[in-house]
Design a protein around this motif. Sequence first.
Motif, PDB file in Angstrom:
ATOM      1  N   ASP A  47     -10.955 -15.850 -38.084  1.00 31.81           N
ATOM      2  CA  ASP A  47     -12.259 -16.295 -37.598  1.00 31.81           C
ATOM      3  C   ASP A  47     -13.329 -15.896 -38.614  1.00 31.81           C
ATOM      4  O   ASP A  47     -13.466 -14.731 -38.960  1.00 31.81           O
ATOM      5  N   ASN A  48     -14.109 -16.872 -39.094  1.00 34.33           N
ATOM      6  CA  ASN A  48     -15.120 -16.606 -40.114  1.00 34.33           C
ATOM      7  C   ASN A  48     -16.476 -16.236 -39.531  1.00 34.33           C
ATOM      8  O   ASN A  48     -17.395 -15.930 -40.264  1.00 34.33           O
ATOM      9  N   GLN A  49     -16.627 -16.283 -38.226  1.00 33.53           N
ATOM     10  CA  GLN A  49     -17.918 -15.999 -37.596  1.00 33.53           C
ATOM     11  C   GLN A  49     -17.728 -14.937 -36.521  1.00 33.53           C
ATOM     12  O   GLN A  49     -17.761 -15.234 -35.334  1.00 33.53           O
ATOM     13  N   CYS A  50     -17.534 -13.702 -36.932  1.00 31.99           N
ATOM     14  CA  CYS A  50     -17.262 -12.642 -35.986  1.00 31.99           C
ATOM     15  C   CYS A  50     -18.256 -11.497 -36.155  1.00 31.99           C
ATOM     16  O   CYS A  50     -18.591 -11.112 -37.268  1.00 31.99           O
ATOM     17  N   VAL A  51     -18.705 -10.975 -35.042  1.00 35.64           N
ATOM     18  CA  VAL A  51     -19.600  -9.823 -35.070  1.00 35.64           C
ATOM     19  C   VAL A  51     -18.958  -8.669 -34.314  1.00 35.64           C
ATOM     20  O   VAL A  51     -18.062  -8.853 -33.507  1.00 35.64           O
ATOM     21  N   GLU A  52     -19.437  -7.477 -34.624  1.00 33.67           N
ATOM     22  CA  GLU A  52     -19.029  -6.277 -33.912  1.00 33.67           C
ATOM     23  C   GLU A  52     -20.265  -5.646 -33.297  1.00 33.67           C
ATOM     24  O   GLU A  52     -21.364  -5.744 -33.848  1.00 33.67           O
ATOM     25  N   LEU A  53     -20.063  -5.004 -32.155  1.00 35.84           N
ATOM     26  CA  LEU A  53     -21.152  -4.356 -31.441  1.00 35.84           C
ATOM     27  C   LEU A  53     -20.862  -2.871 -31.326  1.00 35.84           C
ATOM     28  O   LEU A  53     -19.711  -2.470 -31.210  1.00 35.84           O
ATOM     29  N   GLY A  54     -21.905  -2.087 -31.344  1.00 29.35           N
ATOM     30  CA  GLY A  54     -21.757  -0.652 -31.155  1.00 29.35           C
ATOM     31  C   GLY A  54     -22.986  -0.082 -30.466  1.00 29.35           C
ATOM     32  O   GLY A  54     -24.112  -0.470 -30.775  1.00 29.35           O
ATOM     33  N   ARG A  55     -22.761   0.820 -29.520  1.00 32.88           N
ATOM     34  CA  ARG A  55     -23.888   1.471 -28.849  1.00 32.88           C
ATOM     35  C   ARG A  55     -24.378   2.597 -29.744  1.00 32.88           C
ATOM     36  O   ARG A  55     -23.623   3.473 -30.143  1.00 32.88           O
ATOM     37  N   LEU A  56     -25.652   2.545 -30.075  1.00 33.17           N
ATOM     38  CA  LEU A  56     -26.263   3.560 -30.917  1.00 33.17           C
ATOM     39  C   LEU A  56     -26.631   4.770 -30.056  1.00 33.17           C
ATOM     40  O   LEU A  56     -26.337   4.808 -28.870  1.00 33.17           O
ATOM     41  N   ALA A  57     -27.266   5.741 -30.641  1.00 29.51           N
ATOM     42  CA  ALA A  57     -27.659   6.945 -29.911  1.00 29.51           C
ATOM     43  C   ALA A  57     -28.475   6.570 -28.671  1.00 29.51           C
ATOM     44  O   ALA A  57     -29.163   5.542 -28.668  1.00 29.51           O
ATOM     45  N   PRO A  58     -28.412   7.386 -27.625  1.00 26.27           N
ATOM     46  CA  PRO A  58     -29.189   7.092 -26.416  1.00 26.27           C
ATOM     47  C   PRO A  58     -30.659   6.823 -26.734  1.00 26.27           C
ATOM     48  O   PRO A  58     -31.283   7.545 -27.504  1.00 26.27           O
ATOM     49  N   GLY A  59     -31.160   5.741 -26.176  1.00 26.55           N
ATOM     50  CA  GLY A  59     -32.549   5.368 -26.392  1.00 26.55           C
ATOM     51  C   GLY A  59     -32.795   4.546 -27.644  1.00 26.55           C
ATOM     52  O   GLY A  59     -33.891   4.047 -27.856  1.00 26.55           O
ATOM     53  N   VAL A  60     -31.776   4.386 -28.492  1.00 22.17           N
ATOM     54  CA  VAL A  60     -31.937   3.626 -29.736  1.00 22.17           C
ATOM     55  C   VAL A  60     -31.589   2.166 -29.528  1.00 22.17           C
ATOM     56  O   VAL A  60     -32.314   1.282 -29.951  1.00 22.17           O
ATOM     57  N   GLY A  61     -30.457   1.882 -28.879  1.00 20.06           N
ATOM     58  CA  GLY A  61     -30.105   0.501 -28.601  1.00 20.06           C
ATOM     59  C   GLY A  61     -28.696   0.132 -29.001  1.00 20.06           C
ATOM     60  O   GLY A  61     -27.781   0.947 -28.960  1.00 20.06           O
ATOM     61  N   ILE A  62     -28.552  -1.123 -29.421  1.00 16.25           N
ATOM     62  CA  ILE A  62     -27.264  -1.727 -29.750  1.00 16.25           C
ATOM     63  C   ILE A  62     -27.253  -2.107 -31.229  1.00 16.25           C
ATOM     64  O   ILE A  62     -28.208  -2.695 -31.731  1.00 16.25           O
TER      65      ILE A  62
END
Length: 62
Positions: A14-29
């Motif tokens: 797949d050439n169009q893939c993203v990854e997500l990660g939860r940042l420090a509390p209060g910072v976001g995604i």
Amino acid sequence: MQWRKSSYTGGANDNQCVELGRLAPGVGIGVRDSKDPGGGHLTLTVGEFAALLARIKRTTSP
């Protein structure tokens, strides 16, 4: 931080893939390109991320 691939990933080629990660509390995604994990990431607040998902759903719905 632990990253996870989008559930919409089509597989290893797949050439169009993203990854997500939860940042420090209060910072976001964190959102990054899975093909370039060292290339940095986009930081979104939880509200911005929710708005992004809502917009994607509106523009990709049949």
